[in-house]
Design an enzyme around this catalytic site. Sequence first.
Site, PDB file in Angstrom:
ATOM      1  CE1 TYR A 165      -3.200  -3.151   0.772  1.00  0.00           C
ATOM      2  CE2 TYR A 165      -4.085  -1.435  -0.649  1.00  0.00           C
ATOM      3  CZ  TYR A 165      -4.121  -2.731  -0.179  1.00  0.00           C
ATOM      4  OH  TYR A 165      -5.077  -3.593  -0.637  1.00  0.00           O
ATOM      5  CG  ASN A 175     -11.873   3.990  -7.449  1.00  0.00           C
ATOM      6  OD1 ASN A 175     -12.006   2.775  -7.667  1.00  0.00           O
ATOM      7  ND2 ASN A 175     -12.165   4.905  -8.343  1.00  0.00           N
ATOM      8  CG  HIS A 227     -13.790  -1.539  -1.410  1.00  0.00           C
ATOM      9  ND1 HIS A 227     -13.879  -1.878  -2.748  1.00  0.00           N
ATOM     10  CD2 HIS A 227     -14.844  -2.161  -0.820  1.00  0.00           C
ATOM     11  CE1 HIS A 227     -14.919  -2.660  -2.934  1.00  0.00           C
ATOM     12  NE2 HIS A 227     -15.535  -2.846  -1.776  1.00  0.00           N
ATOM     13  N   GLY A 232     -16.861   2.796 -14.507  1.00  0.00           N
ATOM     14  CA  GLY A 232     -15.570   2.109 -14.368  1.00  0.00           C
ATOM     15  C   GLY A 232     -15.481   1.063 -13.297  1.00  0.00           C
ATOM     16  CB  THR A 233     -17.197  -0.703 -10.948  1.00  0.00           C
ATOM     17  OG1 THR A 233     -17.161  -1.922 -10.191  1.00  0.00           O
ATOM     18  CG2 THR A 233     -18.630  -0.264 -11.157  1.00  0.00           C
TER      19      THR A 233
HETATM   20  N1  APR Z   1     -12.863   4.352 -18.328  1.00  0.00           N
HETATM   21  C1  APR Z   1     -13.937   3.714 -17.776  1.00  0.00           C
HETATM   22  N2  APR Z   1     -13.919   2.422 -17.387  1.00  0.00           N
HETATM   23  C2  APR Z   1     -12.760   1.746 -17.571  1.00  0.00           C
HETATM   24  C3  APR Z   1     -11.605   2.327 -18.144  1.00  0.00           C
HETATM   25  C4  APR Z   1     -11.694   3.700 -18.519  1.00  0.00           C
HETATM   26  N3  APR Z   1     -10.652   4.342 -19.052  1.00  0.00           N
HETATM   27  N4  APR Z   1     -10.616   1.377 -18.183  1.00  0.00           N
HETATM   28  C5  APR Z   1     -11.159   0.248 -17.652  1.00  0.00           C
HETATM   29  N5  APR Z   1     -12.434   0.462 -17.302  1.00  0.00           N
HETATM   30  C6  APR Z   1     -13.393  -0.463 -16.685  1.00  0.00           C
HETATM   31  C7  APR Z   1     -13.218  -1.929 -17.042  1.00  0.00           C
HETATM   32  O1  APR Z   1     -13.910  -2.223 -18.245  1.00  0.00           O
HETATM   33  C8  APR Z   1     -13.871  -2.593 -15.825  1.00  0.00           C
HETATM   34  O2  APR Z   1     -15.284  -2.714 -15.995  1.00  0.00           O
HETATM   35  O3  APR Z   1     -13.174  -0.380 -15.282  1.00  0.00           O
HETATM   36  C9  APR Z   1     -13.573  -1.606 -14.680  1.00  0.00           C
HETATM   37  C10 APR Z   1     -12.446  -2.056 -13.774  1.00  0.00           C
HETATM   38  O4  APR Z   1     -12.880  -3.211 -13.099  1.00  0.00           O
HETATM   39  P1  APR Z   1     -11.981  -3.759 -11.895  1.00  0.00           P
HETATM   40  O5  APR Z   1     -10.562  -3.765 -12.300  1.00  0.00           O
HETATM   41  O6  APR Z   1     -12.622  -5.046 -11.427  1.00  0.00           O
HETATM   42  O7  APR Z   1     -12.132  -2.644 -10.752  1.00  0.00           O
HETATM   43  P2  APR Z   1     -13.307  -2.456  -9.725  1.00  0.00           P
HETATM   44  O8  APR Z   1     -14.617  -2.893 -10.309  1.00  0.00           O
HETATM   45  O9  APR Z   1     -13.213  -1.097  -9.189  1.00  0.00           O
HETATM   46  O10 APR Z   1     -12.894  -3.504  -8.549  1.00  0.00           O
HETATM   47  C11 APR Z   1     -13.727  -3.521  -7.386  1.00  0.00           C
HETATM   48  O11 APR Z   1     -12.179  -5.039  -6.345  1.00  0.00           O
HETATM   49  O12 APR Z   1     -10.019  -5.647  -5.891  1.00  0.00           O
HETATM   50  C12 APR Z   1     -11.126  -5.045  -5.379  1.00  0.00           C
HETATM   51  O13 APR Z   1     -11.144  -3.465  -3.660  1.00  0.00           O
HETATM   52  C13 APR Z   1     -10.849  -3.625  -5.022  1.00  0.00           C
HETATM   53  O14 APR Z   1     -12.337  -1.729  -5.127  1.00  0.00           O
HETATM   54  C14 APR Z   1     -11.814  -2.831  -5.873  1.00  0.00           C
HETATM   55  C15 APR Z   1     -12.892  -3.837  -6.184  1.00  0.00           C
END
Ligand code: APR
Length: 231
Positions: free
Chosen positions: A52, A87, A104, A170-171
């Site tokens: 971290y 995030n 988180h 973006g998730t």
């Molecule tokens: N703009 C928008 N979306 C994007 C971009 C971009 N430039 N680049 C990637 N993405 C999208 C991907 O298509 C995907 O749907 O962002 C998402 C990322 O997904 P993850 O990597 O799984 O991230 P997230 O959903 O935030 O993960 C959730 O998992 O590991 C744990 O605690 C961690 O908070 C995190 C949680």
Amino acid sequence: MNIVVFTGAGVSAESGLGTFRDADGLWEKYRIEDVCTHEAWLRNPELCVSFYNARRRETLAAKPNAAHEAITRLQRHFPGTRIITQNIDDLHERAGSTDVVHLHGEITKLRGQRSETDTVPLEGWEQHYGDRHPDGTLLRPYIVFFGEGVPYFEEACRITSKADLLIVVGTSLNVYPAASLLHYTNDNCKIIVVDPGEPAMGDYRNRVVHVKEKASTGVPSVVDALIRENQ
Ligand code: APR
């Protein structure tokens, strides 16, 4: 109009912060079991601290992008707009957004071993393992590790249940309970997803308007349209 914005790692991708599950994602480089689970903290706390510290150093070097800035414009134009993020970075706040719910945790803060939410701020990027919380216990990153409770989830559900519009940015919607926030929307709530990929929208797919764009272009266009329609 009651708007809620729900963000994940994708909103910070164009600020240079890695996502987790994309091709070059963080979990391709590190094992979650080594650095982001409760057991990992018990087994090797110093490895967790240094993981971290590296994330924190990247975060401090990153800057908010056009998506973070558009979300701040949205919050200013529609008072009461709430932001719920998975995030741990502070880019929403550094773009001027307020009252952000971090499901988180937050990379800029530390916590002790007793309270999940009694945090202390950390100046700079480096936590020194062994420093103690005012309650006397060892300080650790203020991060919700896999296998731990999500203290602000109930508040996030309450906020989401009141939304007329939920904007998801973006998730991948892979991680629970955060991903289940969509289930807490009321039947009249409109859902917009901004993501170039295909998040796991499940049975919400037919209710969702999917803006298949990167956050830095998709979010400003959604926000500008909402502001235009509500001049
Ligand atoms: N703009 C928008 N979306 C994007 C971009 C971009 N430039 N680049 C990637 N993405 C999208 C991907 O298509 C995907 O749907 O962002 C998402 C990322 O997904 P993850 O990597 O799984 O991230 P997230 O959903 O935030 O993960 C959730 O998992 O590991 C744990 O605690 C961690 O908070 C995190 C949680």
